[in-house]
Design an enzyme around this catalytic site. Structure first.
Site, PDB file in Angstrom:
ATOM      1  N   GLU A  35      45.795  55.858  39.716  1.00  0.00           N
ATOM      2  CA  GLU A  35      45.806  55.658  41.161  1.00  0.00           C
ATOM      3  C   GLU A  35      47.003  56.379  41.775  1.00  0.00           C
ATOM      4  O   GLU A  35      48.126  55.841  41.773  1.00  0.00           O
ATOM      5  CB  GLU A  35      45.922  54.168  41.484  1.00  0.00           C
ATOM      6  CG  GLU A  35      44.780  53.326  40.984  1.00  0.00           C
ATOM      7  CD  GLU A  35      44.630  52.071  41.831  1.00  0.00           C
ATOM      8  OE1 GLU A  35      43.630  51.951  42.514  1.00  0.00           O
ATOM      9  OE2 GLU A  35      45.557  51.249  41.828  1.00  0.00           O
ATOM     10  N   SER A  88      41.606  55.209  48.041  1.00  0.00           N
ATOM     11  CA  SER A  88      40.730  55.513  49.186  1.00  0.00           C
ATOM     12  C   SER A  88      39.312  55.890  48.775  1.00  0.00           C
ATOM     13  O   SER A  88      38.713  56.796  49.356  1.00  0.00           O
ATOM     14  CB  SER A  88      41.358  56.619  50.055  1.00  0.00           C
ATOM     15  OG  SER A  88      42.580  56.166  50.599  1.00  0.00           O
ATOM     16  N   ASN A 142      39.941  45.425  44.308  1.00  0.00           N
ATOM     17  CA  ASN A 142      41.248  44.769  44.437  1.00  0.00           C
ATOM     18  C   ASN A 142      41.385  44.272  45.877  1.00  0.00           C
ATOM     19  O   ASN A 142      41.517  45.070  46.792  1.00  0.00           O
ATOM     20  CB  ASN A 142      42.350  45.797  44.110  1.00  0.00           C
ATOM     21  CG  ASN A 142      43.738  45.269  44.417  1.00  0.00           C
ATOM     22  OD1 ASN A 142      43.947  44.054  44.538  1.00  0.00           O
ATOM     23  ND2 ASN A 142      44.710  46.175  44.547  1.00  0.00           N
ATOM     24  N   TRP A 143      41.344  42.950  46.039  1.00  0.00           N
ATOM     25  CA  TRP A 143      41.390  42.383  47.397  1.00  0.00           C
ATOM     26  C   TRP A 143      42.806  42.237  47.938  1.00  0.00           C
ATOM     27  O   TRP A 143      43.005  41.739  49.036  1.00  0.00           O
ATOM     28  CB  TRP A 143      40.661  41.031  47.422  1.00  0.00           C
ATOM     29  CG  TRP A 143      39.178  41.163  47.221  1.00  0.00           C
ATOM     30  CD1 TRP A 143      38.447  42.321  47.258  1.00  0.00           C
ATOM     31  CD2 TRP A 143      38.241  40.117  46.941  1.00  0.00           C
ATOM     32  NE1 TRP A 143      37.128  42.059  47.037  1.00  0.00           N
ATOM     33  CE2 TRP A 143      36.970  40.708  46.834  1.00  0.00           C
ATOM     34  CE3 TRP A 143      38.358  38.734  46.778  1.00  0.00           C
ATOM     35  CZ2 TRP A 143      35.814  39.965  46.565  1.00  0.00           C
ATOM     36  CZ3 TRP A 143      37.201  37.987  46.511  1.00  0.00           C
ATOM     37  CH2 TRP A 143      35.956  38.602  46.406  1.00  0.00           C
ATOM     38  N   LYS A 144      43.777  42.608  47.145  1.00  0.00           N
ATOM     39  CA  LYS A 144      45.197  42.538  47.562  1.00  0.00           C
ATOM     40  C   LYS A 144      45.475  41.182  48.226  1.00  0.00           C
ATOM     41  O   LYS A 144      44.956  40.169  47.787  1.00  0.00           O
ATOM     42  CB  LYS A 144      45.526  43.695  48.512  1.00  0.00           C
ATOM     43  CG  LYS A 144      45.032  45.041  48.003  1.00  0.00           C
ATOM     44  CD  LYS A 144      45.625  46.187  48.767  1.00  0.00           C
ATOM     45  CE  LYS A 144      44.946  47.469  48.351  1.00  0.00           C
ATOM     46  NZ  LYS A 144      45.810  48.610  48.377  1.00  0.00           N
ATOM     47  N   GLU A 177      51.562  48.902  44.072  1.00  0.00           N
ATOM     48  CA  GLU A 177      52.269  48.014  45.007  1.00  0.00           C
ATOM     49  C   GLU A 177      53.214  47.080  44.253  1.00  0.00           C
ATOM     50  O   GLU A 177      54.246  46.675  44.789  1.00  0.00           O
ATOM     51  CB  GLU A 177      51.243  47.255  45.876  1.00  0.00           C
ATOM     52  CG  GLU A 177      50.647  48.193  46.925  1.00  0.00           C
ATOM     53  CD  GLU A 177      49.209  47.916  47.328  1.00  0.00           C
ATOM     54  OE1 GLU A 177      48.729  46.790  47.114  1.00  0.00           O
ATOM     55  OE2 GLU A 177      48.558  48.843  47.853  1.00  0.00           O
ATOM     56  N   HIS A 198      50.044  47.688  39.147  1.00  0.00           N
ATOM     57  CA  HIS A 198      49.511  48.321  40.360  1.00  0.00           C
ATOM     58  C   HIS A 198      50.684  48.940  41.121  1.00  0.00           C
ATOM     59  O   HIS A 198      51.794  48.417  41.100  1.00  0.00           O
ATOM     60  CB  HIS A 198      48.793  47.274  41.225  1.00  0.00           C
ATOM     61  CG  HIS A 198      48.080  47.881  42.389  1.00  0.00           C
ATOM     62  ND1 HIS A 198      48.723  48.209  43.567  1.00  0.00           N
ATOM     63  CD2 HIS A 198      46.778  48.239  42.554  1.00  0.00           C
ATOM     64  CE1 HIS A 198      47.836  48.738  44.397  1.00  0.00           C
ATOM     65  NE2 HIS A 198      46.653  48.778  43.813  1.00  0.00           N
ATOM     66  N   GLY A 213      45.212  53.304  50.073  1.00  0.00           N
ATOM     67  CA  GLY A 213      45.256  52.731  51.418  1.00  0.00           C
ATOM     68  C   GLY A 213      45.552  53.746  52.509  1.00  0.00           C
ATOM     69  O   GLY A 213      45.870  53.366  53.641  1.00  0.00           O
ATOM     70  N   GLY A 271      40.235  49.333  46.946  1.00  0.00           N
ATOM     71  CA  GLY A 271      40.922  48.352  47.784  1.00  0.00           C
ATOM     72  C   GLY A 271      40.109  48.085  49.044  1.00  0.00           C
ATOM     73  O   GLY A 271      39.178  47.285  49.046  1.00  0.00           O
ATOM     74  N   GLY A 272      40.415  48.818  50.101  1.00  0.00           N
ATOM     75  CA  GLY A 272      39.815  48.586  51.424  1.00  0.00           C
ATOM     76  C   GLY A 272      38.298  48.437  51.404  1.00  0.00           C
ATOM     77  O   GLY A 272      37.765  47.475  51.975  1.00  0.00           O
TER      78      GLY A 272
HETATM   79  C1  PEP Z   1      43.963  49.771  45.404  1.00  0.00           C
HETATM   80  O1  PEP Z   1      44.360  48.791  45.998  1.00  0.00           O
HETATM   81  O2  PEP Z   1      44.074  49.831  44.188  1.00  0.00           O
HETATM   82  C2  PEP Z   1      43.333  50.861  46.170  1.00  0.00           C
HETATM   83  C3  PEP Z   1      42.913  51.905  45.504  1.00  0.00           C
HETATM   84  O3  PEP Z   1      43.228  50.700  47.512  1.00  0.00           O
HETATM   85  P1  PEP Z   1      42.367  51.626  48.534  1.00  0.00           P
HETATM   86  O4  PEP Z   1      40.982  51.761  47.964  1.00  0.00           O
HETATM   87  O5  PEP Z   1      42.377  50.875  49.833  1.00  0.00           O
HETATM   88  O6  PEP Z   1      43.058  52.946  48.619  1.00  0.00           O
END
Ligand code: PEP
Length: 267
Positions: free
Chosen positions: A183, A229, A9-11, A111, A109, A189, A250-251
């Site tokens: 999640e 994470s 997920n590149w947000k 967010e 998600h 994040g 994500g990251g």
């Molecule tokens: C996400 O955006 O769904 C996510 C899990 O981010 P991260 O891996 O950065 O925690």
């Protein structure tokens, strides 16, 4: 060996050029790394990339021109609106995704739920719309830190899953398409991933929730991803859990190396 789902997920990172570069770099990485080619070719790995809306069409084109679309790699959106068209300023509909051959989307998600106020009901409508209109939904759920500390994790996940799944047309070909992602909000994040055993407990519980709404026939084969994470140093123990079929990242998905390192030990 089980098939692993590696979703990135590149947000709100990566514009058009950076998204295209990533896909080209992924193609080159695959040329140089036979383990990755083999995993994809033998259907032991599926990669999903979720760029921003403005990058979707060009990312899809590069995916096709590099041939990665035939190698178990696909592009999905991070969100969409459940109506086909209308006076919904700022929204992007499922039909607009269909137009660019984007046939997968994250739904709910954290967010979207917590920053943009998406309710369980709205997420449920999106799920229905996705299933009726050729979009494979990646349905996200998970508790906040406060909910976890109050011992409410199971209650929250049960509510999120059952509200989304209730009254679905119990048609095998449609319902089987749903991918689930547990999640925990406090792990997204933050650099603080859930312990593998804790993630497993909630993923197993998520399967139970799916079973109680749709029946065991659908829960046994349901694909459940963990997100929060995830990086190469913690991925192996998470992916070795029996009820975790993959990871939503994500990251660590923003760079080709850190993204693919997540599954390297399974080669
Ligand atoms: C996400 O955006 O769904 C996510 C899990 O981010 P991260 O891996 O950065 O925690």
């Amino acid at each position: 060996m089980k098939k692993i789902y590696l979703y990135g997920n590149w947000k709100m990172y990566k514009g058009i050029e950076q998204s295209e570069n990533f896909i080209n770099d992924l193609g080159e990485y695959m040329e140089d790394n036979s383990w990755l080619r083999q995993m994809l070719k033998n259907d032991r790995l599926e990669i999903g990339l979720f760029p921003s809306f403005t990058s979707l069409a060009s990312a899809q084109k590069v995916l096709t021109s590099t041939g990665l679309d035939k190698m178990n790699v696909h592009i999905g959106s991070q969100n969409f609106y459940y109506e086909e068209k209308g006076a919904f300023t700022g929204e992007v509909s499922w039909s607009m995704l269909n137009e660019i051959n984007c046939n997968s989307s994250l739904i709910g998600h954290s967010e979207r739920r917590h920053i943009f106020g998406e309710s369980d009901e709205m997420i449920s409508q999106k799920l229905r719309s996705a299933l009726s209109n050729g979009i494979i939904p990646v349905l996200c759920c998970g508790e906040t830190l406060e909910e976890r500390e109050n011992g409410e994790t199971e209650r929250v996940v049960a509510r999120q899953i059952s509200t989304s799944l209730q009254d679905l047309d119990n048609n095998k070909s449609v319902v089987e398409n749903i991918i689930y992602a547990y999640e925990p909000v406090w792990a997204i994040g933050t650099g603080r991933s859930a312990m593998p055993e804790d993630a497993e407990d909630v993923c197993r519980y998520t399967r139970k929730c799916i079973s109680s709404v749709l029946g065991e026939k659908y829960s046994g084969n349901a694909k459940i991803l963990y997100g929060g994470s995830v990086k190469s140093s913690n991925a192996e123990s998470l992916l070795n859990q029996p009820d975790i079929d993959g990871v939503l990242v994500g990251g660590a998905s923003l760079q080709v190396d850190s993204f693919l390192d997540i599954v390297k030990s399974f080669a």
